[in-house]
Design an enzyme around this catalytic site. Sequence first.
Site, mmCIF file in Angstrom:
data_model
loop_
_atom_site.group_PDB
_atom_site.id
_atom_site.type_symbol
_atom_site.label_atom_id
_atom_site.label_comp_id
_atom_site.label_asym_id
_atom_site.label_seq_id
_atom_site.Cartn_x
_atom_site.Cartn_y
_atom_site.Cartn_z
ATOM 1 N N HIS A 1 -13.933 8.168 -41.010
ATOM 2 C CA HIS A 1 -13.619 7.233 -39.918
ATOM 3 C C HIS A 1 -14.891 6.828 -39.179
ATOM 4 O O HIS A 1 -15.240 7.441 -38.165
ATOM 5 C CB HIS A 1 -12.645 7.884 -38.932
ATOM 6 C CG HIS A 1 -11.291 8.107 -39.512
ATOM 7 N ND1 HIS A 1 -10.305 7.145 -39.490
ATOM 8 C CD2 HIS A 1 -10.754 9.168 -40.150
ATOM 9 C CE1 HIS A 1 -9.221 7.603 -40.084
ATOM 10 N NE2 HIS A 1 -9.467 8.830 -40.495
ATOM 11 N N CYS B 1 -10.460 5.336 -44.601
ATOM 12 C CA CYS B 1 -9.627 6.503 -44.883
ATOM 13 C C CYS B 1 -8.473 6.139 -45.814
ATOM 14 O O CYS B 1 -8.687 5.945 -47.004
ATOM 15 C CB CYS B 1 -9.159 7.145 -43.587
ATOM 16 S SG CYS B 1 -8.806 8.892 -43.842
ATOM 17 N N ARG C 1 -6.017 14.505 -45.504
ATOM 18 C CA ARG C 1 -5.662 15.619 -46.383
ATOM 19 C C ARG C 1 -6.002 15.326 -47.828
ATOM 20 O O ARG C 1 -6.448 16.188 -48.561
ATOM 21 C CB ARG C 1 -4.150 15.856 -46.353
ATOM 22 C CG ARG C 1 -3.679 16.597 -45.173
ATOM 23 C CD ARG C 1 -2.281 17.166 -45.312
ATOM 24 N NE ARG C 1 -2.004 17.806 -44.045
ATOM 25 C CZ ARG C 1 -1.555 17.162 -42.984
ATOM 26 N NH1 ARG C 1 -1.252 15.883 -43.058
ATOM 27 N NH2 ARG C 1 -1.370 17.800 -41.841
ATOM 28 N N THR D 1 0.816 -1.225 0.000
ATOM 29 C CA THR D 1 0.000 0.000 0.000
ATOM 30 C C THR D 1 0.847 1.272 0.000
ATOM 31 O O THR D 1 0.328 2.364 -0.202
ATOM 32 C CB THR D 1 -0.921 0.047 1.243
ATOM 33 O OG1 THR D 1 -0.091 0.120 2.403
ATOM 34 C CG2 THR D 1 -1.807 -1.172 1.322
ATOM 35 N N ARG E 1 -9.736 -4.954 -10.058
ATOM 36 C CA ARG E 1 -8.849 -6.015 -10.577
ATOM 37 C C ARG E 1 -8.781 -5.906 -12.088
ATOM 38 O O ARG E 1 -9.675 -5.355 -12.729
ATOM 39 C CB ARG E 1 -9.450 -7.383 -10.223
ATOM 40 C CG ARG E 1 -9.556 -7.614 -8.740
ATOM 41 C CD ARG E 1 -8.494 -8.568 -8.239
ATOM 42 N NE ARG E 1 -8.657 -9.907 -8.778
ATOM 43 C CZ ARG E 1 -9.525 -10.801 -8.293
ATOM 44 N NH1 ARG E 1 -10.319 -10.485 -7.296
ATOM 45 N NH2 ARG E 1 -9.586 -12.009 -8.809
ATOM 46 N N GLU F 1 -15.265 4.469 -37.288
ATOM 47 C CA GLU F 1 -14.951 3.891 -35.969
ATOM 48 C C GLU F 1 -15.156 4.875 -34.826
ATOM 49 O O GLU F 1 -15.194 4.473 -33.665
ATOM 50 C CB GLU F 1 -13.515 3.346 -35.951
ATOM 51 C CG GLU F 1 -12.392 4.373 -36.015
ATOM 52 C CD GLU F 1 -11.947 4.721 -37.435
ATOM 53 O OE1 GLU F 1 -12.761 4.554 -38.374
ATOM 54 O OE2 GLU F 1 -10.801 5.187 -37.609
HETATM 55 N N1 GLN Z 1 -2.815 9.927 -45.221
HETATM 56 C C1 GLN Z 1 -4.103 10.021 -45.823
HETATM 57 C C2 GLN Z 1 -4.548 11.461 -45.977
HETATM 58 O O1 GLN Z 1 -4.040 12.330 -45.336
HETATM 59 C C3 GLN Z 1 -5.134 9.232 -45.027
HETATM 60 C C4 GLN Z 1 -5.357 9.754 -43.659
HETATM 61 C C5 GLN Z 1 -6.016 8.773 -42.745
HETATM 62 O O2 GLN Z 1 -6.059 7.578 -43.023
HETATM 63 N N2 GLN Z 1 -6.525 9.237 -41.631
HETATM 64 O O3 GLN Z 1 -5.429 11.743 -46.749
#
Ligand code: GLN
Length: 535
Positions: A509, A383, A464, A190, A241, A511
């Site tokens: 994205h 992406c 980008r 502890t 845990r 996700e």
């Molecule tokens: N590198 C790529 C871009 O800039 C894809 C970016 C990414 O997968 N987040 O367009």
Amino acid sequence: MSTKFIFVTGGVVSSLGKGLAAASLGTLLECRGLKVGLQKLDPYLNVDPGTMNPFQHGEVYVLNDGAETDLDLGHYERFTHTVLSRSNSTSSGQVYETVLARERRGDYLGKTVQVIPHVTDEIKARIRKVVAEQPCDILISEIGGTTGDIEGLPFLEAIRQFVLEVGPQNVVIVHVTLVPYIRAAGELKTKPSQQSIAKLREIGLHPQVLICRTELPLGDDVRQKLSVFCNVPLDAVIEARDVDHSIYEMPLMLKREKLDETVCRLLQIQTKPADTTDWSRFVERVVKPKKRVKIAVVGKYIELQDAYKSIYESLTHAAASLDCGTDLLLVDAEELEEKDPAPVLRDVAGILVPGGFGDRGVEGKIRATQYAREQHVPFLGLCLGMQVASIEFARNVCGLAGANSTEFDPHPPYAIIDLLETQKEITGKGASMRLGTWPTKIQAGTLAHAVYQSSEITERHRHRYEFNQKYRQQMEDNGFVISGTSPDGTLVELIELRDHPWFLACQYHPEFQSKPNSPHPLFKGFVGACLAHGI
Ligand code: GLN
């Protein structure tokens, strides 16, 4: 009820799962019917993690408004109903940027600008701003780093002042600590916790709850000791845990330890007990799935658990909704640059190519994508994954040898992926991408439309480069389908293949928008296709 505040600090070592603890507490408080807000205060000097290497910092989590944030904000959004904004993520870099800009404008009227009060005032203002913008019953603010870090001091001092301003009855400080097991002594120790609490006390902060990360059960004697030496009530010594199977077990484990009950008692809040029925049902499906499916993730940062965090979580959500578990085969894209991908990918039911920057491993991703296309294996590209799928199709189906993205080859014979004219002048790296939520219009009759069941969606972006429309016709003539674009048609958002059972890739994205009990349609569609494909 006026807002109450919980501050979550961490002691002894980093990587204790403070973010998960804060998010799990959020889950439990929401299950009690409370409206919860969450905020991360990060002591590092980067203005945001957008410029940090994933090897250093894990995934950059993107919010609706385009803020590039710490991956803990991903936990917050997944574990609760909060929709976060730029205000929910503060770093020392941002605080100093604001204070220094003010100083340059002359707003301090000739005063000496100091950490106390100017920096601490700005930190407190940023805590209050969250409540003003997103009214909630309880705001949970997690302080990044470990107690004792030099950069953390202004934040802890700001919290000390804040407690005085809002009244101690309205604040609970939760300290997440490590109780290590020393094998030679056969004992849980502890002392490190005592010392990190002592550090907080020196600053004038008095944690009322201890969340103890431990490999073994705490035992009454250890709990008693922690309670006495760390000066917290016995029932506020919470055992945490290591979870057996899934991070989603954490709220249930903390509920068994009565964390939410103790916190509500300390804050004098009366609510119904936490109803975790839906959460438990989800966990049950994650922990004991009826079937399993093997999916390959072909990426650049696969050795780092945190780099594709939201993708792994999204696969878990989707799989759970289909009562199946996922066995992930993490493939280092660089390895496939030389090797034939067939033996590596032979026994997977689906292939996912995540996002990324820079040319390392790109050729390997292209080969994995070619394998998925030719072998009719379900494919999801995210992406960079969409950019790779476009390059692969251009090269190997349309015969455009050497096709590439100008990110990897500044002067390719066919620039399938390129910067928009308007982006070519941008030289800075911070927050200079297409970021945050953008709408997509989906073509009727496409796989994307069947998956989303909608013609208009919004998704989060961070990139980008864009698909170069100059090649659109030629690609489409060969069976490439552009199934989603920006509403004005200029930016390609979703692509698929005419002659493939399940091949989808998006420029955004997805996700970042998947949750335990509401999996993202793209991931659900993908895992469903993997199950159907079988192996
Ligand atoms: N590198 C790529 C871009 O800039 C894809 C970016 C990414 O997968 N987040 O367009």
